[in-house]
Design a protein around this motif. Sequence first.
Motif, PDB file in Angstrom:
ATOM      1  N   MET A  76       6.977  -0.490  -8.834  1.00  0.00           N
ATOM      2  CA  MET A  76       7.511   0.001  -7.563  1.00  0.00           C
ATOM      3  C   MET A  76       7.987  -1.151  -6.688  1.00  0.00           C
ATOM      4  O   MET A  76       9.004  -1.041  -5.999  1.00  0.00           O
ATOM      5  CB  MET A  76       6.446   0.807  -6.813  1.00  0.00           C
ATOM      6  CG  MET A  76       6.048   2.127  -7.461  1.00  0.00           C
ATOM      7  SD  MET A  76       7.380   3.349  -7.501  1.00  0.00           S
ATOM      8  CE  MET A  76       7.645   3.630  -5.762  1.00  0.00           C
ATOM      9  N   ARG A  77       7.269  -2.263  -6.700  1.00  0.00           N
ATOM     10  CA  ARG A  77       7.633  -3.403  -5.855  1.00  0.00           C
ATOM     11  C   ARG A  77       8.922  -4.076  -6.330  1.00  0.00           C
ATOM     12  O   ARG A  77       9.519  -4.849  -5.577  1.00  0.00           O
ATOM     13  CB  ARG A  77       6.482  -4.417  -5.802  1.00  0.00           C
ATOM     14  CG  ARG A  77       5.267  -3.899  -5.041  1.00  0.00           C
ATOM     15  CD  ARG A  77       4.262  -4.983  -4.759  1.00  0.00           C
ATOM     16  NE  ARG A  77       3.606  -5.491  -5.946  1.00  0.00           N
ATOM     17  CZ  ARG A  77       2.535  -4.931  -6.509  1.00  0.00           C
ATOM     18  NH1 ARG A  77       2.002  -3.820  -5.984  1.00  0.00           N
ATOM     19  NH2 ARG A  77       1.979  -5.456  -7.575  1.00  0.00           N
ATOM     20  N   ARG A 109      -5.758   0.384 -14.324  1.00  0.00           N
ATOM     21  CA  ARG A 109      -4.801  -0.627 -14.777  1.00  0.00           C
ATOM     22  C   ARG A 109      -3.376  -0.081 -14.760  1.00  0.00           C
ATOM     23  O   ARG A 109      -2.437  -0.767 -14.380  1.00  0.00           O
ATOM     24  CB  ARG A 109      -5.165  -1.116 -16.182  1.00  0.00           C
ATOM     25  CG  ARG A 109      -6.395  -2.009 -16.229  1.00  0.00           C
ATOM     26  CD  ARG A 109      -6.457  -2.777 -17.535  1.00  0.00           C
ATOM     27  NE  ARG A 109      -6.475  -1.871 -18.690  1.00  0.00           N
ATOM     28  CZ  ARG A 109      -7.584  -1.402 -19.254  1.00  0.00           C
ATOM     29  NH1 ARG A 109      -8.773  -1.759 -18.770  1.00  0.00           N
ATOM     30  NH2 ARG A 109      -7.520  -0.607 -20.295  1.00  0.00           N
ATOM     31  N   GLN A 110      -3.230   1.171 -15.174  1.00  0.00           N
ATOM     32  CA  GLN A 110      -1.912   1.788 -15.173  1.00  0.00           C
ATOM     33  C   GLN A 110      -1.346   1.915 -13.761  1.00  0.00           C
ATOM     34  O   GLN A 110      -0.157   1.703 -13.529  1.00  0.00           O
ATOM     35  CB  GLN A 110      -1.976   3.167 -15.829  1.00  0.00           C
ATOM     36  CG  GLN A 110      -1.856   3.165 -17.343  1.00  0.00           C
ATOM     37  CD  GLN A 110      -0.516   2.642 -17.815  1.00  0.00           C
ATOM     38  OE1 GLN A 110      -0.448   1.669 -18.575  1.00  0.00           O
ATOM     39  NE2 GLN A 110       0.565   3.274 -17.370  1.00  0.00           N
ATOM     40  N   MET A 111      -2.233   2.259 -12.809  1.00  0.00           N
ATOM     41  CA  MET A 111      -1.765   2.381 -11.433  1.00  0.00           C
ATOM     42  C   MET A 111      -1.342   1.023 -10.880  1.00  0.00           C
ATOM     43  O   MET A 111      -0.374   0.931 -10.118  1.00  0.00           O
ATOM     44  CB  MET A 111      -2.859   2.993 -10.555  1.00  0.00           C
ATOM     45  CG  MET A 111      -3.115   4.484 -10.790  1.00  0.00           C
ATOM     46  SD  MET A 111      -1.640   5.526 -10.665  1.00  0.00           S
ATOM     47  CE  MET A 111      -1.017   5.095  -9.043  1.00  0.00           C
ATOM     48  N   GLN A 112      -2.061  -0.019 -11.258  1.00  0.00           N
ATOM     49  CA  GLN A 112      -1.658  -1.358 -10.839  1.00  0.00           C
ATOM     50  C   GLN A 112      -0.284  -1.711 -11.402  1.00  0.00           C
ATOM     51  O   GLN A 112       0.562  -2.292 -10.708  1.00  0.00           O
ATOM     52  CB  GLN A 112      -2.687  -2.387 -11.302  1.00  0.00           C
ATOM     53  CG  GLN A 112      -3.974  -2.378 -10.493  1.00  0.00           C
ATOM     54  CD  GLN A 112      -4.941  -3.453 -10.948  1.00  0.00           C
ATOM     55  OE1 GLN A 112      -4.898  -3.893 -12.103  1.00  0.00           O
ATOM     56  NE2 GLN A 112      -5.825  -3.874 -10.063  1.00  0.00           N
ATOM     57  N   TYR A 113      -0.067  -1.347 -12.661  1.00  0.00           N
ATOM     58  CA  TYR A 113       1.223  -1.616 -13.304  1.00  0.00           C
ATOM     59  C   TYR A 113       2.330  -0.816 -12.623  1.00  0.00           C
ATOM     60  O   TYR A 113       3.427  -1.332 -12.365  1.00  0.00           O
ATOM     61  CB  TYR A 113       1.142  -1.258 -14.785  1.00  0.00           C
ATOM     62  CG  TYR A 113       2.444  -1.420 -15.523  1.00  0.00           C
ATOM     63  CD1 TYR A 113       3.100  -2.648 -15.582  1.00  0.00           C
ATOM     64  CD2 TYR A 113       3.031  -0.329 -16.176  1.00  0.00           C
ATOM     65  CE1 TYR A 113       4.302  -2.798 -16.261  1.00  0.00           C
ATOM     66  CE2 TYR A 113       4.228  -0.470 -16.855  1.00  0.00           C
ATOM     67  CZ  TYR A 113       4.850  -1.705 -16.899  1.00  0.00           C
ATOM     68  OH  TYR A 113       6.036  -1.851 -17.566  1.00  0.00           O
ATOM     69  N   HIS A 131       0.828  -1.206   0.000  1.00  0.00           N
ATOM     70  CA  HIS A 131       0.000   0.000   0.000  1.00  0.00           C
ATOM     71  C   HIS A 131       0.864   1.259   0.000  1.00  0.00           C
ATOM     72  O   HIS A 131       0.562   2.243  -0.687  1.00  0.00           O
ATOM     73  CB  HIS A 131      -0.934   0.007   1.210  1.00  0.00           C
ATOM     74  CG  HIS A 131      -2.105  -0.910   1.086  1.00  0.00           C
ATOM     75  ND1 HIS A 131      -2.951  -0.901  -0.002  1.00  0.00           N
ATOM     76  CD2 HIS A 131      -2.578  -1.881   1.925  1.00  0.00           C
ATOM     77  CE1 HIS A 131      -3.898  -1.818   0.164  1.00  0.00           C
ATOM     78  NE2 HIS A 131      -3.690  -2.431   1.318  1.00  0.00           N
ATOM     79  N   ALA A 132       1.965   1.227   0.757  1.00  0.00           N
ATOM     80  CA  ALA A 132       2.860   2.384   0.816  1.00  0.00           C
ATOM     81  C   ALA A 132       3.487   2.655  -0.548  1.00  0.00           C
ATOM     82  O   ALA A 132       3.604   3.811  -0.981  1.00  0.00           O
ATOM     83  CB  ALA A 132       3.938   2.153   1.866  1.00  0.00           C
ATOM     84  N   LEU A 133       3.885   1.594  -1.237  1.00  0.00           N
ATOM     85  CA  LEU A 133       4.469   1.752  -2.566  1.00  0.00           C
ATOM     86  C   LEU A 133       3.432   2.234  -3.571  1.00  0.00           C
ATOM     87  O   LEU A 133       3.737   3.037  -4.461  1.00  0.00           O
ATOM     88  CB  LEU A 133       5.083   0.428  -3.030  1.00  0.00           C
ATOM     89  CG  LEU A 133       6.344  -0.009  -2.282  1.00  0.00           C
ATOM     90  CD1 LEU A 133       6.750  -1.415  -2.690  1.00  0.00           C
ATOM     91  CD2 LEU A 133       7.488   0.959  -2.529  1.00  0.00           C
ATOM     92  N   GLN A 134       2.195   1.769  -3.415  1.00  0.00           N
ATOM     93  CA  GLN A 134       1.128   2.229  -4.311  1.00  0.00           C
ATOM     94  C   GLN A 134       0.866   3.713  -4.083  1.00  0.00           C
ATOM     95  O   GLN A 134       0.671   4.480  -5.028  1.00  0.00           O
ATOM     96  CB  GLN A 134      -0.153   1.420  -4.054  1.00  0.00           C
ATOM     97  CG  GLN A 134      -1.201   1.565  -5.153  1.00  0.00           C
ATOM     98  CD  GLN A 134      -0.784   0.864  -6.435  1.00  0.00           C
ATOM     99  OE1 GLN A 134      -0.305  -0.252  -6.407  1.00  0.00           O
ATOM    100  NE2 GLN A 134      -0.964   1.535  -7.559  1.00  0.00           N
ATOM    101  N   ASP A 135       0.877   4.137  -2.821  1.00  0.00           N
ATOM    102  CA  ASP A 135       0.697   5.559  -2.507  1.00  0.00           C
ATOM    103  C   ASP A 135       1.837   6.394  -3.098  1.00  0.00           C
ATOM    104  O   ASP A 135       1.622   7.507  -3.595  1.00  0.00           O
ATOM    105  CB  ASP A 135       0.646   5.773  -0.991  1.00  0.00           C
ATOM    106  CG  ASP A 135      -0.621   5.220  -0.362  1.00  0.00           C
ATOM    107  OD1 ASP A 135      -1.593   4.968  -1.117  1.00  0.00           O
ATOM    108  OD2 ASP A 135      -0.651   5.030   0.869  1.00  0.00           O
TER     109      ASP A 135
END
Length: 200
Positions: free
Chosen positions: A88-89, A79-83, A35-39
């Motif tokens: 990031m991971r 979808r782009q945010m998921q990518y 979640h932190a990396l997604q943020d």
Amino acid sequence: MSKANPSWRQGNTAQDEEDDGPEVKSKSQRKREMHALQDLAETLVDLPGERLLKVPLDEGMRDAVMETRRTRSHEGRRRQMQYLGKLMRRLDDAEVAAIQTVLDSFQGASKAETALLHKLENLRDKLIADDGAMTLVAADYPQADIQALRALVRAARREAELNKLPANSRALFKALRVLVTPPKHAAAGEDAAEDEDEED
């Protein structure tokens, strides 16, 4: 003569190997980090273009951020945010820390800019409300063109009395900004100052 391992070594071999190996993260910890990396990815997407250029990103990550910014549909952006989160991971801790350090520096700069805007707004309001405030400006800023500032103050008072748009009030704000900040900072923040001023 063969050397036998002490009994405490024999009984703790597995534990010792676990201690020496990589730390096993719990499921909840991995989820928090995801979640932190997604943020962090969302923060990158929302950055102004000139700031994004200062963030240490590889070409693939930068291209993905730019593509996300261009995507307008809700599903396409999701979808782009998921990518982006997936990319990031793949970064190691040092790469993530380098990105976070630059983002933190932006936050510090933003706080300083906000404080400056409030200072200028208060100074402008004091000048419009009180003739004596000009004496303080003259003392603090001997390079100031006091006559020009007085003319802007008088014009700002007139437009306030007539309920006109605050064009002269904004001009006074910009004049004060140039007066109290170095030229490069005044030029860089002019748009932000004008946007803030328009909220008055």
